[in-house]
Structure formats: C-alpha cells, structure tokens
Design a protein around this motif. Structure first.
Motif, PDB file in Angstrom:
ATOM      1  N   GLU A 229       0.833  -1.207   0.000  1.00  0.00           N
ATOM      2  CA  GLU A 229       0.000   0.000   0.000  1.00  0.00           C
ATOM      3  C   GLU A 229       0.865   1.253   0.000  1.00  0.00           C
ATOM      4  O   GLU A 229       0.576   2.219  -0.712  1.00  0.00           O
ATOM      5  N   LEU A 230       1.934   1.232   0.768  1.00  0.00           N
ATOM      6  CA  LEU A 230       2.848   2.380   0.805  1.00  0.00           C
ATOM      7  C   LEU A 230       3.509   2.585  -0.551  1.00  0.00           C
ATOM      8  O   LEU A 230       3.652   3.715  -1.016  1.00  0.00           O
ATOM      9  N   ARG A 231       3.894   1.495  -1.184  1.00  0.00           N
ATOM     10  CA  ARG A 231       4.508   1.602  -2.515  1.00  0.00           C
ATOM     11  C   ARG A 231       3.518   2.144  -3.536  1.00  0.00           C
ATOM     12  O   ARG A 231       3.892   2.920  -4.414  1.00  0.00           O
ATOM     13  N   GLU A 232       2.257   1.730  -3.413  1.00  0.00           N
ATOM     14  CA  GLU A 232       1.222   2.268  -4.309  1.00  0.00           C
ATOM     15  C   GLU A 232       1.048   3.763  -4.090  1.00  0.00           C
ATOM     16  O   GLU A 232       0.871   4.521  -5.051  1.00  0.00           O
ATOM     17  N   GLU A 233       1.115   4.182  -2.839  1.00  0.00           N
ATOM     18  CA  GLU A 233       0.990   5.611  -2.540  1.00  0.00           C
ATOM     19  C   GLU A 233       2.162   6.384  -3.142  1.00  0.00           C
ATOM     20  O   GLU A 233       1.975   7.451  -3.732  1.00  0.00           O
ATOM     21  N   ILE A 234       3.368   5.846  -3.024  1.00  0.00           N
ATOM     22  CA  ILE A 234       4.545   6.490  -3.629  1.00  0.00           C
ATOM     23  C   ILE A 234       4.382   6.559  -5.142  1.00  0.00           C
ATOM     24  O   ILE A 234       4.693   7.576  -5.765  1.00  0.00           O
ATOM     25  N   GLU A 235       3.870   5.487  -5.730  1.00  0.00           N
ATOM     26  CA  GLU A 235       3.644   5.462  -7.179  1.00  0.00           C
ATOM     27  C   GLU A 235       2.689   6.585  -7.601  1.00  0.00           C
ATOM     28  O   GLU A 235       2.921   7.281  -8.594  1.00  0.00           O
ATOM     29  N   GLU A 236       1.626   6.782  -6.829  1.00  0.00           N
ATOM     30  CA  GLU A 236       0.658   7.850  -7.117  1.00  0.00           C
ATOM     31  C   GLU A 236       1.299   9.223  -6.948  1.00  0.00           C
ATOM     32  O   GLU A 236       1.108  10.118  -7.777  1.00  0.00           O
ATOM     33  N   ILE A 237       2.083   9.396  -5.898  1.00  0.00           N
ATOM     34  CA  ILE A 237       2.779  10.669  -5.672  1.00  0.00           C
ATOM     35  C   ILE A 237       3.738  10.951  -6.815  1.00  0.00           C
ATOM     36  O   ILE A 237       3.812  12.078  -7.319  1.00  0.00           O
ATOM     37  N   ASP A 238       4.468   9.929  -7.259  1.00  0.00           N
ATOM     38  CA  ASP A 238       5.395  10.102  -8.379  1.00  0.00           C
ATOM     39  C   ASP A 238       4.664  10.566  -9.635  1.00  0.00           C
ATOM     40  O   ASP A 238       5.131  11.445 -10.358  1.00  0.00           O
ATOM     41  N   ARG A 239       3.490   9.972  -9.888  1.00  0.00           N
ATOM     42  CA  ARG A 239       2.703  10.372 -11.060  1.00  0.00           C
ATOM     43  C   ARG A 239       2.282  11.832 -10.940  1.00  0.00           C
ATOM     44  O   ARG A 239       2.363  12.607 -11.897  1.00  0.00           O
ATOM     45  N   GLU A 240       1.855  12.220  -9.729  1.00  0.00           N
ATOM     46  CA  GLU A 240       1.451  13.607  -9.500  1.00  0.00           C
ATOM     47  C   GLU A 240       2.632  14.560  -9.673  1.00  0.00           C
ATOM     48  O   GLU A 240       2.462  15.658 -10.215  1.00  0.00           O
ATOM     49  N   LEU A 241       3.822  14.155  -9.207  1.00  0.00           N
ATOM     50  CA  LEU A 241       5.009  14.992  -9.383  1.00  0.00           C
ATOM     51  C   LEU A 241       5.308  15.219 -10.866  1.00  0.00           C
ATOM     52  O   LEU A 241       5.594  16.347 -11.281  1.00  0.00           O
ATOM     53  N   VAL A 242       5.217  14.151 -11.652  1.00  0.00           N
ATOM     54  CA  VAL A 242       5.472  14.281 -13.089  1.00  0.00           C
ATOM     55  C   VAL A 242       4.431  15.188 -13.728  1.00  0.00           C
ATOM     56  O   VAL A 242       4.760  16.032 -14.571  1.00  0.00           O
ATOM     57  N   GLU A 243       3.180  15.058 -13.306  1.00  0.00           N
ATOM     58  CA  GLU A 243       2.119  15.928 -13.835  1.00  0.00           C
ATOM     59  C   GLU A 243       2.416  17.395 -13.503  1.00  0.00           C
ATOM     60  O   GLU A 243       2.273  18.282 -14.351  1.00  0.00           O
ATOM     61  N   LEU A 244       2.857  17.665 -12.279  1.00  0.00           N
ATOM     62  CA  LEU A 244       3.184  19.035 -11.875  1.00  0.00           C
ATOM     63  C   LEU A 244       4.385  19.569 -12.659  1.00  0.00           C
ATOM     64  O   LEU A 244       4.397  20.737 -13.071  1.00  0.00           O
ATOM     65  N   ILE A 245       5.385  18.718 -12.891  1.00  0.00           N
ATOM     66  CA  ILE A 245       6.544  19.138 -13.688  1.00  0.00           C
ATOM     67  C   ILE A 245       6.095  19.466 -15.105  1.00  0.00           C
ATOM     68  O   ILE A 245       6.535  20.464 -15.688  1.00  0.00           O
ATOM     69  N   ALA A 246       5.200  18.651 -15.655  1.00  0.00           N
ATOM     70  CA  ALA A 246       4.681  18.907 -17.005  1.00  0.00           C
ATOM     71  C   ALA A 246       3.938  20.238 -17.052  1.00  0.00           C
ATOM     72  O   ALA A 246       4.125  21.031 -17.988  1.00  0.00           O
ATOM     73  N   ARG A 247       3.116  20.515 -16.046  1.00  0.00           N
ATOM     74  CA  ARG A 247       2.387  21.794 -15.989  1.00  0.00           C
ATOM     75  C   ARG A 247       3.357  22.960 -15.896  1.00  0.00           C
ATOM     76  O   ARG A 247       3.204  23.978 -16.581  1.00  0.00           O
ATOM     77  N   ARG A 248       4.362  22.818 -15.029  1.00  0.00           N
ATOM     78  CA  ARG A 248       5.347  23.890 -14.841  1.00  0.00           C
ATOM     79  C   ARG A 248       6.108  24.133 -16.143  1.00  0.00           C
ATOM     80  O   ARG A 248       6.360  25.271 -16.531  1.00  0.00           O
ATOM     81  N   THR A 249       6.482  23.064 -16.817  1.00  0.00           N
ATOM     82  CA  THR A 249       7.221  23.170 -18.075  1.00  0.00           C
ATOM     83  C   THR A 249       6.380  23.866 -19.135  1.00  0.00           C
ATOM     84  O   THR A 249       6.872  24.713 -19.888  1.00  0.00           O
ATOM     85  N   TYR A 250       5.090  23.539 -19.195  1.00  0.00           N
ATOM     86  CA  TYR A 250       4.187  24.181 -20.151  1.00  0.00           C
ATOM     87  C   TYR A 250       4.107  25.682 -19.888  1.00  0.00           C
ATOM     88  O   TYR A 250       4.222  26.496 -20.816  1.00  0.00           O
ATOM     89  N   VAL A 251       3.916  26.063 -18.642  1.00  0.00           N
ATOM     90  CA  VAL A 251       3.813  27.485 -18.302  1.00  0.00           C
ATOM     91  C   VAL A 251       5.145  28.183 -18.579  1.00  0.00           C
ATOM     92  O   VAL A 251       5.165  29.298 -19.112  1.00  0.00           O
ATOM     93  N   ALA A 252       6.257  27.532 -18.244  1.00  0.00           N
ATOM     94  CA  ALA A 252       7.571  28.124 -18.523  1.00  0.00           C
ATOM     95  C   ALA A 252       7.760  28.326 -20.028  1.00  0.00           C
ATOM     96  O   ALA A 252       8.355  29.317 -20.460  1.00  0.00           O
ATOM     97  N   GLY A 253       7.241  27.397 -20.820  1.00  0.00           N
ATOM     98  CA  GLY A 253       7.315  27.549 -22.276  1.00  0.00           C
ATOM     99  C   GLY A 253       6.522  28.760 -22.741  1.00  0.00           C
ATOM    100  O   GLY A 253       6.939  29.486 -23.645  1.00  0.00           O
ATOM    101  N   THR A 254       5.385  28.997 -22.113  1.00  0.00           N
ATOM    102  CA  THR A 254       4.574  30.172 -22.430  1.00  0.00           C
ATOM    103  C   THR A 254       5.327  31.450 -22.053  1.00  0.00           C
ATOM    104  O   THR A 254       5.337  32.423 -22.810  1.00  0.00           O
ATOM    105  N   VAL A 255       5.974  31.432 -20.898  1.00  0.00           N
ATOM    106  CA  VAL A 255       6.805  32.575 -20.474  1.00  0.00           C
ATOM    107  C   VAL A 255       7.891  32.831 -21.519  1.00  0.00           C
ATOM    108  O   VAL A 255       8.151  33.978 -21.899  1.00  0.00           O
ATOM    109  N   ALA A 256       8.515  31.771 -21.996  1.00  0.00           N
ATOM    110  CA  ALA A 256       9.578  31.904 -23.000  1.00  0.00           C
ATOM    111  C   ALA A 256       9.057  32.573 -24.269  1.00  0.00           C
ATOM    112  O   ALA A 256       9.724  33.442 -24.846  1.00  0.00           O
ATOM    113  N   ARG A 257       7.846  32.193 -24.697  1.00  0.00           N
ATOM    114  CA  ARG A 257       7.275  32.803 -25.910  1.00  0.00           C
ATOM    115  C   ARG A 257       6.990  34.285 -25.696  1.00  0.00           C
ATOM    116  O   ARG A 257       7.232  35.113 -26.574  1.00  0.00           O
TER     117      ARG A 257
END
Length: 95
Positions: free
Chosen positions: A12-40
C-alpha cells in the motif's frame, strides 16, 4: 504484526509512492508548459532568456516552502535549480 500484514502495508505504501510520483510528473509537465509560455512572451517582447532576480525569487520561495513542509531546503533548492536550468536550455533551443 504478521508478515502478511507487513507485506500488505508495504504494498500500500509503494502504491501511494507510485501515485505521488505520477502527480510529481504531472506538476513538472504543468510547470514546463507554463515556462514555455513565459519563453514565448519573452521572445515576443525581445526580453532576455535569463532573469536572475526572478530566479532568486523562485529559489527563495522554494526555501520557504521547504521550511513550511519540513523538507530539506537544500534538496528542494537543488530540484528547483535543475528545473530552472532545464527551462533555460529549452528557451535557448527554441530561439
């Protein structure tokens, strides 16, 4: 606690870490998208890629957030330095 209970809670703990990791990647993707907009926007306004005062503010916020959540500030700042450097590389490559 029996071995079966320990194994179940470990899974169960490993599943929770797996979910957190997915959320971290999603947040990095969002941040990268916004940073790309800033760059434009910077490119349209002919502004420099690097803004050291903005980077300093990001790092200061990272340290403050680390304290708020009781996380090692050096670790958090290292992660943010990496994110900033990756964004700058992407901005330079897109110009």
């Amino acid at each position: 606690m029996s071995d079966a209970t320990e194994e179940m809670s470990l899974d169960e703990l490993r599943e929770e870490i797996e979910e957190i990791d997915r959320e971290l990647v999603e947040l990095i993707a969002r941040r990268t998208y916004v940073a790309g907009t800033v760059a434009r926007v910077k490119e349209e306004r002919d502004l420099p890629t690097t803004d050291e005062s903005q980077e300093a503010r990001v790092m200061e916020r990272a340290g403050e957030n680390a304290e708020t959540f009781d996380v090692d500030a050096n670790l958090v700042k290292a992660i943010f330095r990496l994110l900033i450097e990756l964004n700058k590389v992407e901005q330079r490559e897109s110009r």
